[in-house]
Write a protein that holds these residues in place. Structure first.
Motif, PDB file in Angstrom:
ATOM      1  N   GLY A 160     -22.504   1.968  99.030  1.00  0.00           N
ATOM      2  CA  GLY A 160     -23.821   1.365  98.886  1.00  0.00           C
ATOM      3  C   GLY A 160     -23.705  -0.004  98.246  1.00  0.00           C
ATOM      4  N   GLU A 161     -24.856  -0.643  98.109  1.00  0.00           N
ATOM      5  CA  GLU A 161     -24.880  -1.977  97.526  1.00  0.00           C
ATOM      6  C   GLU A 161     -25.355  -1.906  96.081  1.00  0.00           C
ATOM      7  N   PHE A 162     -24.595  -2.519  95.196  1.00  0.00           N
ATOM      8  CA  PHE A 162     -24.886  -2.540  93.767  1.00  0.00           C
ATOM      9  C   PHE A 162     -24.921  -3.997  93.328  1.00  0.00           C
ATOM     10  N   ASN A 181     -17.630 -15.522  86.066  1.00  0.00           N
ATOM     11  CA  ASN A 181     -16.828 -15.228  87.257  1.00  0.00           C
ATOM     12  C   ASN A 181     -15.328 -15.178  86.960  1.00  0.00           C
ATOM     13  N   HIS A 182     -14.900 -15.615  85.787  1.00  0.00           N
ATOM     14  CA  HIS A 182     -13.485 -15.552  85.416  1.00  0.00           C
ATOM     15  C   HIS A 182     -13.082 -14.163  84.911  1.00  0.00           C
ATOM     16  N   PHE A 183     -14.059 -13.321  84.654  1.00  0.00           N
ATOM     17  CA  PHE A 183     -13.792 -11.962  84.177  1.00  0.00           C
ATOM     18  C   PHE A 183     -13.794 -10.994  85.350  1.00  0.00           C
ATOM     19  N   LYS A 184     -13.011  -9.940  85.225  1.00  0.00           N
ATOM     20  CA  LYS A 184     -12.930  -8.919  86.265  1.00  0.00           C
ATOM     21  C   LYS A 184     -13.987  -7.830  86.042  1.00  0.00           C
ATOM     22  N   TYR A 185     -14.240  -7.483  84.776  1.00  0.00           N
ATOM     23  CA  TYR A 185     -15.188  -6.419  84.431  1.00  0.00           C
ATOM     24  C   TYR A 185     -16.216  -6.925  83.424  1.00  0.00           C
ATOM     25  N   ILE A 223     -19.566  -0.003  82.407  1.00  0.00           N
ATOM     26  CA  ILE A 223     -18.563  -1.027  82.673  1.00  0.00           C
ATOM     27  C   ILE A 223     -18.371  -1.057  84.180  1.00  0.00           C
ATOM     28  N   VAL A 224     -18.547  -2.236  84.774  1.00  0.00           N
ATOM     29  CA  VAL A 224     -18.416  -2.372  86.223  1.00  0.00           C
ATOM     30  C   VAL A 224     -17.563  -3.576  86.559  1.00  0.00           C
ATOM     31  N   LYS A 225     -17.030  -3.547  87.765  1.00  0.00           N
ATOM     32  CA  LYS A 225     -16.218  -4.649  88.266  1.00  0.00           C
ATOM     33  C   LYS A 225     -17.125  -5.672  88.949  1.00  0.00           C
ATOM     34  N   ILE A 226     -16.869  -6.936  88.682  1.00  0.00           N
ATOM     35  CA  ILE A 226     -17.599  -8.004  89.366  1.00  0.00           C
ATOM     36  C   ILE A 226     -16.968  -8.200  90.747  1.00  0.00           C
ATOM     37  N   LYS A 227     -17.774  -8.094  91.780  1.00  0.00           N
ATOM     38  CA  LYS A 227     -17.280  -8.379  93.133  1.00  0.00           C
ATOM     39  C   LYS A 227     -17.479  -9.855  93.465  1.00  0.00           C
ATOM     40  N   LYS A 228     -18.668 -10.361  93.164  1.00  0.00           N
ATOM     41  CA  LYS A 228     -18.940 -11.787  93.357  1.00  0.00           C
ATOM     42  C   LYS A 228     -20.242 -12.136  92.644  1.00  0.00           C
ATOM     43  N   ILE A 229     -20.383 -13.427  92.363  1.00  0.00           N
ATOM     44  CA  ILE A 229     -21.603 -13.932  91.749  1.00  0.00           C
ATOM     45  C   ILE A 229     -22.123 -15.042  92.645  1.00  0.00           C
ATOM     46  N   GLU A 230     -23.385 -14.928  93.049  1.00  0.00           N
ATOM     47  CA  GLU A 230     -24.046 -15.946  93.864  1.00  0.00           C
ATOM     48  C   GLU A 230     -25.350 -16.324  93.178  1.00  0.00           C
ATOM     49  N   LYS A 231     -25.394 -17.539  92.667  1.00  0.00           N
ATOM     50  CA  LYS A 231     -26.559 -18.041  91.929  1.00  0.00           C
ATOM     51  C   LYS A 231     -26.879 -17.093  90.782  1.00  0.00           C
ATOM     52  N   ASN A 232     -28.019 -16.379  90.822  1.00  0.00           N
ATOM     53  CA  ASN A 232     -28.423 -15.479  89.741  1.00  0.00           C
ATOM     54  C   ASN A 232     -28.209 -14.004  90.100  1.00  0.00           C
ATOM     55  N   ILE A 233     -27.353 -13.747  91.087  1.00  0.00           N
ATOM     56  CA  ILE A 233     -27.099 -12.368  91.531  1.00  0.00           C
ATOM     57  C   ILE A 233     -25.629 -12.026  91.299  1.00  0.00           C
ATOM     58  N   ILE A 234     -25.402 -10.890  90.627  1.00  0.00           N
ATOM     59  CA  ILE A 234     -24.048 -10.398  90.374  1.00  0.00           C
ATOM     60  C   ILE A 234     -23.858  -9.137  91.210  1.00  0.00           C
ATOM     61  N   TYR A 235     -22.924  -9.159  92.143  1.00  0.00           N
ATOM     62  CA  TYR A 235     -22.594  -7.988  92.948  1.00  0.00           C
ATOM     63  C   TYR A 235     -21.472  -7.245  92.229  1.00  0.00           C
ATOM     64  N   PHE A 282     -37.173  -5.484  72.823  1.00  0.00           N
ATOM     65  CA  PHE A 282     -36.342  -6.093  73.854  1.00  0.00           C
ATOM     66  C   PHE A 282     -37.166  -6.439  75.082  1.00  0.00           C
ATOM     67  N   GLN A 283     -36.767  -7.491  75.752  1.00  0.00           N
ATOM     68  CA  GLN A 283     -37.372  -7.885  77.019  1.00  0.00           C
ATOM     69  C   GLN A 283     -36.279  -7.874  78.085  1.00  0.00           C
ATOM     70  N   PRO A 284     -36.550  -7.261  79.247  1.00  0.00           N
ATOM     71  CA  PRO A 284     -35.549  -7.284  80.315  1.00  0.00           C
ATOM     72  C   PRO A 284     -35.208  -8.719  80.711  1.00  0.00           C
ATOM     73  N   ILE A 285     -33.928  -8.919  81.045  1.00  0.00           N
ATOM     74  CA  ILE A 285     -33.467 -10.236  81.495  1.00  0.00           C
ATOM     75  C   ILE A 285     -33.183 -10.233  82.995  1.00  0.00           C
ATOM     76  N   GLY A 286     -33.382  -9.087  83.620  1.00  0.00           N
ATOM     77  CA  GLY A 286     -33.139  -8.958  85.047  1.00  0.00           C
ATOM     78  C   GLY A 286     -33.357  -7.526  85.479  1.00  0.00           C
ATOM     79  N   THR A 287     -32.957  -7.259  86.719  1.00  0.00           N
ATOM     80  CA  THR A 287     -33.143  -5.931  87.309  1.00  0.00           C
ATOM     81  C   THR A 287     -31.857  -5.500  87.999  1.00  0.00           C
ATOM     82  N   ILE A 288     -31.507  -4.236  87.807  1.00  0.00           N
ATOM     83  CA  ILE A 288     -30.324  -3.652  88.442  1.00  0.00           C
ATOM     84  C   ILE A 288     -30.770  -2.952  89.725  1.00  0.00           C
ATOM     85  N   HIS A 289     -30.031  -3.198  90.796  1.00  0.00           N
ATOM     86  CA  HIS A 289     -30.351  -2.565  92.081  1.00  0.00           C
ATOM     87  C   HIS A 289     -29.188  -1.683  92.528  1.00  0.00           C
ATOM     88  N   THR A 290     -29.521  -0.459  92.898  1.00  0.00           N
ATOM     89  CA  THR A 290     -28.541   0.517  93.376  1.00  0.00           C
ATOM     90  C   THR A 290     -29.178   1.299  94.525  1.00  0.00           C
TER      91      THR A 290
END
Length: 160
Positions: free
Chosen positions: A26-28, A44-48, A95-107, A2-10
Motif C-alpha cells: 500500500g501507499e504510506f 532526506n539525508h536520513f534513512k529512518y 520508526i519508518v524508512k524514508i522512501k522519498k520526499i517531494e515538496k511537503n510530502i514524505i513517502y 499540541f497542534q497537528p503539523i500534518g496528516t499521515i495517510h495509510t
C-alpha cells in the motif's frame, strides 16, 4: 495543547498492524503543512525517522493501568511496561524508512496507524543515539529461540 503539523495517510481505515511493517503493501505518506516545508531541509539525508502522532481514533474508554497483552497468556503488566495504544495521552511513536520526499510530502515504509491520523512531530533516527546495543526484552520471557521467534511475530502483528 499540541497542534497537528500534518496528516499521515495509510491504506488502513478500521484496523492497523501493531507495529510498522517495513515491507507492508500500500501507499504510506505524510503530508506536512505547506508552511512547514522549509523544516524538511536536510531530512532526506536520513534513512529512518521517528513519526510522533495523535492516536485520535481510539474508542473513548477508561485507561487501564494494568493490562494483559493479547499475544501472551497469564501475564499482567503495568501500562507503561507495554506498548498498548489506550494511554493517558494517546500519543503514538513509529520508526519508518524514508522512501522519498517531494515538496511537503514524505513517502515512507509501512506505518502502523489509521488513515488521516494527525501528525505531531518528525525527528531523525540516528544510529548511534537511538540504537541501544544493551537493550533487553524486559518482562518477556522466552523459553527458547523458537518461542522467541513465534512471540516476536505476535508482538509485531505479523500473520503466521
Amino acid at each position: 495543547m499540541f497542534q497537528p503539523i500534518g496528516t499521515i495517510h495509510t491504506p488502513y481505515i478500521d484496523e492497523a498492524p501493531y507495529q510498522p511493517l517495513k515491507d507492508d503493501k500500500g501507499e504510506f505518506y505524510i503530508v506536512l503543512q505547506e508552511t512547514l516545508t522549509p523544516a524538511l531541509e536536510g531530512l532526506n539525508h536520513f534513512k529512518y525517522i521517528y513519526i510522533i502522532y495523535f492516536i485520535d481514533k481510539l474508542p473513548k474508554t477508561e485507561v487501564n493501568l494494568n493490562i494483559n497483552p493479547p499475544w501472551i497468556e497469564n501475564i499482567e503488566i503495568g501500562l507503561f511496561a507495554s506498548r498498548a495504544p489506550n494511554r493517558p495521552n494517546p500519543i503514538g511513536l513509529s520508526i519508518v524508512k524514508i522512501k522519498k520526499i517531494e515538496k511537503n510530502i514524505i513517502y515512507t515504509s509501512g506505518l502502523d496507524v489509521l488513515d488521516n491520523t494527525p501528525l505531531l512531530d518528525i525527528k531523525p533516527y540516528i544510529r548511534e543515539l537511538d540504537s541501544k546495543s544493551d537493550a533487553n526484552y524486559g518482562w518477556l520471557n522466552f523459553e527458547n529461540e523458537e518461542d522467541k521467534g513465534h512471540l516476536l511475530l505476535h508482538i509485531k502483528g505479523i500473520p503466521h
